[in-house]
Design a protein around this motif. Sequence first.
Motif, PDB file in Angstrom:
ATOM      1  N   GLY A  18       0.815  -1.203   0.000  1.00 21.70           N
ATOM      2  CA  GLY A  18       0.000   0.000   0.000  1.00 21.70           C
ATOM      3  C   GLY A  18       0.850   1.254   0.000  1.00 21.70           C
ATOM      4  N   HIS A  19       0.172   2.402   0.061  1.00 19.20           N
ATOM      5  CA  HIS A  19       0.851   3.693   0.195  1.00 19.20           C
ATOM      6  C   HIS A  19       0.329   4.336   1.467  1.00 19.20           C
ATOM      7  CE1 HIS A  19       1.772   7.963  -0.296  1.00 19.20           C
ATOM      8  NE2 HIS A  19       2.763   7.560  -1.072  1.00 19.20           N
ATOM      9  N   TYR A  20       1.242   4.694   2.372  1.00 24.93           N
ATOM     10  CA  TYR A  20       0.834   5.139   3.697  1.00 24.93           C
ATOM     11  C   TYR A  20       1.480   6.472   4.063  1.00 24.93           C
ATOM     12  CZ  TYR A  20      -0.592   0.272   3.926  1.00 24.93           C
ATOM     13  OH  TYR A  20      -1.173  -0.943   3.662  1.00 24.93           O
ATOM     14  N   THR A  21       0.922   7.084   5.106  1.00 26.01           N
ATOM     15  CA  THR A  21       1.440   8.342   5.611  1.00 26.01           C
ATOM     16  C   THR A  21       1.791   8.197   7.085  1.00 26.01           C
ATOM     17  OG1 THR A  21      -0.705   9.182   6.357  1.00 26.01           O
ATOM     18  CG2 THR A  21      -0.105   9.571   4.029  1.00 26.01           C
ATOM     19  N   TYR A  22       2.354   9.261   7.637  1.00 24.37           N
ATOM     20  CA  TYR A  22       2.689   9.242   9.056  1.00 24.37           C
ATOM     21  C   TYR A  22       1.431   9.130   9.913  1.00 24.37           C
ATOM     22  CZ  TYR A  22       5.016  10.516  13.430  1.00 24.37           C
ATOM     23  OH  TYR A  22       5.510  10.524  14.713  1.00 24.37           O
ATOM     24  N   VAL A  34       9.291  -0.505  11.898  1.00 28.38           N
ATOM     25  CA  VAL A  34       9.134  -0.296  10.465  1.00 28.38           C
ATOM     26  C   VAL A  34       9.482   1.148  10.134  1.00 28.38           C
ATOM     27  CG1 VAL A  34       7.336  -2.051  10.246  1.00 28.38           C
ATOM     28  CG2 VAL A  34       6.681   0.335  10.558  1.00 28.38           C
ATOM     29  N   GLU A  35       9.793   1.366   8.866  1.00 34.47           N
ATOM     30  CA  GLU A  35      10.029   2.715   8.357  1.00 34.47           C
ATOM     31  C   GLU A  35       9.166   2.907   7.125  1.00 34.47           C
ATOM     32  OE1 GLU A  35      14.582   3.820   9.281  1.00 34.47           O
ATOM     33  OE2 GLU A  35      14.368   2.025   8.044  1.00 34.47           O
ATOM     34  N   LEU A  36       8.836   4.156   6.844  1.00 32.31           N
ATOM     35  CA  LEU A  36       8.115   4.515   5.625  1.00 32.31           C
ATOM     36  C   LEU A  36       9.046   5.308   4.735  1.00 32.31           C
ATOM     37  CD1 LEU A  36       4.577   5.939   6.544  1.00 32.31           C
ATOM     38  CD2 LEU A  36       5.084   3.840   5.305  1.00 32.31           C
ATOM     39  N   ILE A  37       9.199   4.890   3.500  1.00 35.26           N
ATOM     40  CA  ILE A  37       9.994   5.645   2.541  1.00 35.26           C
ATOM     41  C   ILE A  37       9.128   5.879   1.317  1.00 35.26           C
ATOM     42  CG2 ILE A  37      12.065   5.673   1.103  1.00 35.26           C
ATOM     43  CD1 ILE A  37      13.445   3.963   3.221  1.00 35.26           C
ATOM     44  N   PHE A  79      13.978   6.304  16.929  1.00 34.29           N
ATOM     45  CA  PHE A  79      13.705   7.738  16.990  1.00 34.29           C
ATOM     46  C   PHE A  79      13.157   8.143  15.630  1.00 34.29           C
ATOM     47  CE2 PHE A  79      15.200  12.173  16.408  1.00 34.29           C
ATOM     48  CZ  PHE A  79      14.573  12.771  17.495  1.00 34.29           C
ATOM     49  N   ASP A  80      11.907   8.578  15.592  1.00 34.29           N
ATOM     50  CA  ASP A  80      11.259   8.899  14.322  1.00 34.29           C
ATOM     51  C   ASP A  80      11.775  10.205  13.736  1.00 34.29           C
ATOM     52  OD1 ASP A  80       9.699   6.654  14.372  1.00 34.29           O
ATOM     53  OD2 ASP A  80       7.835   7.667  14.924  1.00 34.29           O
ATOM     54  N   VAL A  81      12.225  10.132  12.492  1.00 37.51           N
ATOM     55  CA  VAL A  81      12.603  11.317  11.724  1.00 37.51           C
ATOM     56  C   VAL A  81      11.642  11.413  10.553  1.00 37.51           C
ATOM     57  CG1 VAL A  81      14.377  12.374  10.267  1.00 37.51           C
ATOM     58  CG2 VAL A  81      15.027  11.228  12.396  1.00 37.51           C
ATOM     59  N   ARG A  82      10.818  12.450  10.580  1.00 35.18           N
ATOM     60  CA  ARG A  82       9.852  12.673   9.506  1.00 35.18           C
ATOM     61  C   ARG A  82      10.453  13.635   8.491  1.00 35.18           C
ATOM     62  NH1 ARG A  82       6.076  15.122  13.613  1.00 35.18           N
ATOM     63  NH2 ARG A  82       7.867  14.676  14.957  1.00 35.18           N
ATOM     64  N   LEU A  83      10.354  13.274   7.230  1.00 36.73           N
ATOM     65  CA  LEU A  83      10.935  14.098   6.180  1.00 36.73           C
ATOM     66  C   LEU A  83       9.811  14.634   5.285  1.00 36.73           C
ATOM     67  CD1 LEU A  83      14.032  11.856   5.393  1.00 36.73           C
ATOM     68  CD2 LEU A  83      13.939  13.905   6.831  1.00 36.73           C
ATOM     69  N   PRO A  84       9.264  15.797   5.654  1.00 36.91           N
ATOM     70  CA  PRO A  84       8.128  16.338   4.911  1.00 36.91           C
ATOM     71  C   PRO A  84       8.541  16.881   3.550  1.00 36.91           C
ATOM     72  CG  PRO A  84       8.806  17.882   6.613  1.00 36.91           C
ATOM     73  CD  PRO A  84       9.662  16.659   6.774  1.00 36.91           C
ATOM     74  N   VAL A  85       7.616  16.785   2.597  1.00 37.70           N
ATOM     75  CA  VAL A  85       7.817  17.348   1.268  1.00 37.70           C
ATOM     76  C   VAL A  85       6.863  18.520   1.061  1.00 37.70           C
ATOM     77  CG1 VAL A  85       7.755  16.901  -1.215  1.00 37.70           C
ATOM     78  CG2 VAL A  85       8.625  15.151   0.334  1.00 37.70           C
ATOM     79  N   LYS A  86       5.545  18.242   1.203  1.00 37.74           N
ATOM     80  CA  LYS A  86       4.542  19.291   0.978  1.00 37.74           C
ATOM     81  C   LYS A  86       4.279  20.116   2.224  1.00 37.74           C
ATOM     82  CE  LYS A  86       1.615  16.187  -0.482  1.00 37.74           C
ATOM     83  NZ  LYS A  86       0.370  15.547  -0.957  1.00 37.74           N
ATOM     84  N   SER A  87       4.062  19.436   3.346  1.00 35.05           N
ATOM     85  CA  SER A  87       3.758  20.134   4.595  1.00 35.05           C
ATOM     86  C   SER A  87       4.143  19.252   5.768  1.00 35.05           C
ATOM     87  CB  SER A  87       2.265  20.476   4.668  1.00 35.05           C
ATOM     88  OG  SER A  87       1.512  19.350   5.083  1.00 35.05           O
ATOM     89  N   LYS A  89       2.042  18.351   8.097  1.00 31.45           N
ATOM     90  CA  LYS A  89       0.868  17.628   8.595  1.00 31.45           C
ATOM     91  C   LYS A  89       1.112  16.122   8.499  1.00 31.45           C
ATOM     92  CE  LYS A  89      -2.539  21.134   7.274  1.00 31.45           C
ATOM     93  NZ  LYS A  89      -3.680  21.432   6.379  1.00 31.45           N
ATOM     94  N   HIS A  90       0.657  15.393   9.516  1.00 37.34           N
ATOM     95  CA  HIS A  90       0.865  13.943   9.550  1.00 37.34           C
ATOM     96  C   HIS A  90       0.379  13.262   8.274  1.00 37.34           C
ATOM     97  CE1 HIS A  90       2.155  14.600  13.513  1.00 37.34           C
ATOM     98  NE2 HIS A  90       1.126  14.158  14.216  1.00 37.34           N
ATOM     99  N   GLU A  91      -0.787  13.706   7.783  1.00 38.25           N
ATOM    100  CA  GLU A  91      -1.369  13.041   6.608  1.00 38.25           C
ATOM    101  C   GLU A  91      -0.643  13.385   5.307  1.00 38.25           C
ATOM    102  OE1 GLU A  91      -4.118  16.543   7.730  1.00 38.25           O
ATOM    103  OE2 GLU A  91      -2.925  15.019   8.752  1.00 38.25           O
ATOM    104  N   ASP A  92       0.258  14.372   5.335  1.00 38.10           N
ATOM    105  CA  ASP A  92       1.006  14.752   4.134  1.00 38.10           C
ATOM    106  C   ASP A  92       2.423  14.172   4.108  1.00 38.10           C
ATOM    107  OD1 ASP A  92      -1.085  16.263   3.090  1.00 38.10           O
ATOM    108  OD2 ASP A  92      -0.427  18.101   4.099  1.00 38.10           O
ATOM    109  N   ILE A  93       2.850  13.606   5.229  1.00 34.86           N
ATOM    110  CA  ILE A  93       4.217  13.076   5.313  1.00 34.86           C
ATOM    111  C   ILE A  93       4.195  11.582   5.010  1.00 34.86           C
ATOM    112  CG2 ILE A  93       6.163  12.630   6.864  1.00 34.86           C
ATOM    113  CD1 ILE A  93       5.377  15.189   8.372  1.00 34.86           C
TER     114      ILE A  93
END
Length: 202
Positions: A18-22, A34-37, A79-87, A89-93
């Motif tokens: 699937g395709h998931y977000t933070y 797990v990690e999301l890339i 340790f979670d590192v979120r790498l935002p592109v658009k914004s 917001k959790h649903e955009d990462i």
Amino acid sequence: MGKDDLKSRVEEPPSLYGHYTYADYLTWKMDEMVELIKGKIFKQAAAPRVNHQRLSLKISTELYSILKGKKCEVFAAPFDVRLPVKSKKHEDIDTVVQPDICVVCDPDKLDELGCVGAPDLIVEILSPGNNRKELQNKYEVYEESGVKEYWVIHPNECTLLIYNLINGKYQASKLFTHGDVVKSDAVEGFQLDLSEIFENIQ
């Protein structure tokens, strides 16, 4: 949909295809890390091995000692590192990684959940089964998100490769090993004597 159905949906492990977000990531109850890339799930193959943990502890300790009392902070996985592109917001990462070690020098990037934005330095220690993830997928997202310096350590070969971000693209160092002393451009005062770091690594 009943309450029990919703509970089962949240706790059920997500599909690897699937395709998931933070926002999705925060709902998962999973025993493994797990990690999301770019929206795709990557599972850790197994718990880190002994040499991996030895190296992680040595390097984290060196960084902690150098950074004590300074603006930059060192963090070790998980340790979670979120790498935002658009914004932010959790649903955009759709990229959330857990580097083995990272240094964050901008306190505004830290919140109670971890780091949102590119750390200044990331150190990844390769483990059997995740080399492709580190060397290809993470390389791309770290470069795109602006991680200034990315260190890749191969425990079995006792080598270190440093990628420095120059004009938006990574440039690789030579391959360092025993006998080399390496310095960070991103974290002032941080250097490693690789003969000491790789001592007792078999």
